[in-house]
Design a protein around this motif. Structure first.
Motif, PDB file in Angstrom:
ATOM      1  N   ALA A   1     -33.215  10.535  13.956  1.00  0.00           N
ATOM      2  CA  ALA A   1     -34.601  10.222  14.308  1.00  0.00           C
ATOM      3  C   ALA A   1     -35.085   8.888  13.746  1.00  0.00           C
ATOM      4  CB  ALA A   1     -35.518  11.348  13.812  1.00  0.00           C
ATOM      5  N   ALA A   2     -34.339   8.311  12.837  1.00  0.00           N
ATOM      6  CA  ALA A   2     -34.764   7.070  12.180  1.00  0.00           C
ATOM      7  C   ALA A   2     -34.808   5.908  13.172  1.00  0.00           C
ATOM      8  CB  ALA A   2     -33.826   6.744  11.029  1.00  0.00           C
ATOM      9  N   SER A   3     -35.746   4.999  12.961  1.00  0.00           N
ATOM     10  CA  SER A   3     -35.897   3.847  13.857  1.00  0.00           C
ATOM     11  C   SER A   3     -34.785   2.829  13.684  1.00  0.00           C
ATOM     12  CB  SER A   3     -37.252   3.173  13.612  1.00  0.00           C
ATOM     13  OG  SER A   3     -37.369   2.777  12.243  1.00  0.00           O
ATOM     14  N   SER A   4     -34.131   2.859  12.530  1.00  0.00           N
ATOM     15  CA  SER A   4     -32.972   1.989  12.279  1.00  0.00           C
ATOM     16  C   SER A   4     -31.904   2.825  11.577  1.00  0.00           C
ATOM     17  CB  SER A   4     -33.361   0.783  11.418  1.00  0.00           C
ATOM     18  OG  SER A   4     -33.910   1.202  10.180  1.00  0.00           O
ATOM     19  N   PRO A   5     -30.627   2.425  11.668  1.00  0.00           N
ATOM     20  CA  PRO A   5     -29.561   3.237  11.070  1.00  0.00           C
ATOM     21  C   PRO A   5     -29.779   3.477   9.578  1.00  0.00           C
ATOM     22  CG  PRO A   5     -28.638   1.554  12.511  1.00  0.00           C
ATOM     23  CD  PRO A   5     -30.099   1.245  12.374  1.00  0.00           C
ATOM     24  N   PHE A   6     -29.495   4.701   9.136  1.00  0.00           N
ATOM     25  CA  PHE A   6     -29.541   5.002   7.704  1.00  0.00           C
ATOM     26  C   PHE A   6     -28.549   4.102   6.977  1.00  0.00           C
ATOM     27  CE2 PHE A   6     -31.223   9.540   6.689  1.00  0.00           C
ATOM     28  CZ  PHE A   6     -32.451   9.197   7.222  1.00  0.00           C
ATOM     29  N   LYS A   7     -28.945   3.626   5.797  1.00  0.00           N
ATOM     30  CA  LYS A   7     -28.062   2.791   4.977  1.00  0.00           C
ATOM     31  C   LYS A   7     -27.155   3.699   4.141  1.00  0.00           C
ATOM     32  CE  LYS A   7     -31.270  -1.120   4.537  1.00  0.00           C
ATOM     33  NZ  LYS A   7     -32.435  -0.526   5.241  1.00  0.00           N
ATOM     34  N   MET A   8     -25.841   3.508   4.299  1.00  0.00           N
ATOM     35  CA  MET A   8     -24.844   4.278   3.549  1.00  0.00           C
ATOM     36  C   MET A   8     -24.150   3.348   2.566  1.00  0.00           C
ATOM     37  SD  MET A   8     -23.251   7.283   3.210  1.00  0.00           S
ATOM     38  CE  MET A   8     -23.287   8.204   4.762  1.00  0.00           C
ATOM     39  N   GLY A   9     -24.329   3.583   1.271  1.00  0.00           N
ATOM     40  CA  GLY A   9     -23.684   2.744   0.270  1.00  0.00           C
ATOM     41  C   GLY A   9     -22.285   3.232  -0.030  1.00  0.00           C
ATOM     42  N   GLY A  10     -21.393   2.313  -0.395  1.00  0.00           N
ATOM     43  CA  GLY A  10     -20.027   2.697  -0.723  1.00  0.00           C
ATOM     44  C   GLY A  10     -19.305   1.603  -1.473  1.00  0.00           C
ATOM     45  N   THR A  11     -18.112   1.929  -1.943  1.00  0.00           N
ATOM     46  CA  THR A  11     -17.298   0.962  -2.675  1.00  0.00           C
ATOM     47  C   THR A  11     -16.410   0.217  -1.703  1.00  0.00           C
ATOM     48  OG1 THR A  11     -17.243   2.462  -4.572  1.00  0.00           O
ATOM     49  CG2 THR A  11     -15.641   0.661  -4.548  1.00  0.00           C
ATOM     50  N   GLY A  12     -16.563  -1.108  -1.637  1.00  0.00           N
ATOM     51  CA  GLY A  12     -15.688  -1.930  -0.813  1.00  0.00           C
ATOM     52  C   GLY A  12     -15.909  -1.726   0.673  1.00  0.00           C
ATOM     53  N   SER A  13     -15.159  -2.493   1.448  1.00  0.00           N
ATOM     54  CA  SER A  13     -15.252  -2.438   2.903  1.00  0.00           C
ATOM     55  C   SER A  13     -13.922  -1.991   3.494  1.00  0.00           C
ATOM     56  CB  SER A  13     -15.619  -3.827   3.440  1.00  0.00           C
ATOM     57  OG  SER A  13     -15.709  -3.826   4.840  1.00  0.00           O
ATOM     58  N   LYS A  14     -13.999  -1.210   4.576  1.00  0.00           N
ATOM     59  CA  LYS A  14     -12.815  -0.718   5.281  1.00  0.00           C
ATOM     60  C   LYS A  14     -11.893   0.075   4.348  1.00  0.00           C
ATOM     61  CE  LYS A  14     -12.954  -4.349   8.785  1.00  0.00           C
ATOM     62  NZ  LYS A  14     -12.239  -5.457   9.449  1.00  0.00           N
ATOM     63  N   ARG A  15     -12.530   0.875   3.501  1.00  0.00           N
ATOM     64  CA  ARG A  15     -11.792   1.745   2.602  1.00  0.00           C
ATOM     65  C   ARG A  15     -12.311   3.165   2.729  1.00  0.00           C
ATOM     66  NH1 ARG A  15     -12.065  -1.769  -2.559  1.00  0.00           N
ATOM     67  NH2 ARG A  15     -12.340   0.285  -3.520  1.00  0.00           N
TER      68      ARG A  15
END
Length: 328
Positions: free
Chosen positions: A145-159
């Motif tokens: 329902a959010a107007s923009s994508p929920f922000k998902m935090g994580g360690t590094g990229s493509k991991r």
């Protein structure tokens, strides 16, 4: 998403017949190399080992933790690769050893190092801020329902964290904007500060902020609940967290925790560390850490470890390919 753990039940029984050290031992401080930033699960595990070894006098030389999380962990991998024959460096390895060479095309292969032991399997949990949705169903509905994508935090990229985010999107239909940080500790801080809506941190990375009531665990990405039943907060234990499958999101993943030496060390040097880390798994510090951090205990070495690594490598490659993260 599933990972095969055929030898899981073997755990600490495998090395009960391991011979005593074959004469070799370090003559200078041993560097335990962490392919991540401060505060993450790998850093915490390295410091637990450092403390267990020192407190129980398992090695004459001190162990020094060395953080080499640059270039998403490539710094540590290339450092180990360039240290052939040096028995005074030990890598705390995780699934990065499979994923980073695929996503970044770095010239590294875990087979170039010397396997020592698999020492644990790490879980992943979907967390949100304690002021956010209280269940997976509510979380998914809010994200949709959010107007923009929920922000998902994580360690590094493509991991691991990023792969789990992609599969959450596929399984739920919600959209997430993945934000990579240097460590799980930083991802936890961002969630507490409401700069992100969620993360999929390992239990150890969100433990203190969960205990402080600042974040909420929604589900664990495993086929079964975490086994530990002692209360972590006033009202909940790790075992109280439902699996994501129970909550309608069938996504499962376990992460490797293992130790490696550089390539081209001697059999005697390898044997020293096999026994050293086996002794670590028998300490009160290790057992206490495993429960507090909600890790699955396991101990593999030799042919069993190599077989496990080959299977785990194939699983991670399949997941990376499906997520579209393998570099062309």
């Amino acid at each position: 998403m599933r990972i095969s753990v055929k030898a899981f039940g073997a755990a600490t029984a495998l090395l009960l017949g391991t011979p005593a050290f074959a004469g070799w031992e370090p003559t200078k401080p041993v560097e335990i190399v962490v392919a991540a930033g401060a505060g993450g699960a790998s850093d915490q595990m390295a410091r637990m080992m450092q403390a267990a070894i020192q407190k129980n006098n398992l090695m004459k030389q001190p162990m020094v933790v060395s953080l080499k999380g640059g270039a998403s962990g490539a710094e540590a991998l290339m450092y180990m690769k360039s240290s052939e024959g040096d028995p005074n460096k030990v890598l705390i390895a995780y699934s990065l050893i499979y994923m980073l060479p695929l996503s970044a095309k770095i010239p590294f292969n875990w087979r170039e190092l010397t396997p020592v032991s698999v020492i644990a399997l790490d879980q992943f949990v979907l967390w949100d801020n304690s002021a956010g949705p209280k269940t997976v169903k509510e979380f998914v509905a809010a994200a949709k329902a959010a107007s923009s994508p929920f922000k998902m935090g994580g360690t590094g990229s493509k991991r691991e964290d990023h792969v789990l985010t992609v599969f959450l999107e596929q399984k739920t239909g919600a959209k997430f904007s993945y934000l990579p940080y240097k460590s799980g500790g930083e991802a936890a801080t961002q969630l507490v500060g409401n700069h992100t809506e969620a993360n999929v941190n390992n239990p150890s990375e969100n433990l203190e902020v969960w205990r402080a009531g600042q974040v909420r665990p929604l589900c664990v990405f495993d086929k079964e609940r975490i086994s530990y039943t002692s209360k972590v907060t006033d009202t909940q234990s790790w075992a109280d967290i439902p699996t994501c499958k129970e909550e309608g999101v069938d996504v499962q993943y376990l992460m490797l925790r293992a130790t490696f030496l550089p390539g081209k060390v001697t059999a005697e040097q390898q044997a020293f560390y096999v026994e050293l880390f086996h002794k670590v798994t028998q300490t009160a510090e290790y057992k206490d850490y495993m429960e507090k951090q909600a890790l699955k205990p396991i101990f593999l070495t030799g042919k069993d470890m190599v077989q496990f690594l080959e299977e785990d490598d194939a699983t991670n490659k399949a997941l990376m390919t499906e997520a579209g993260f393998v570099a062309k």
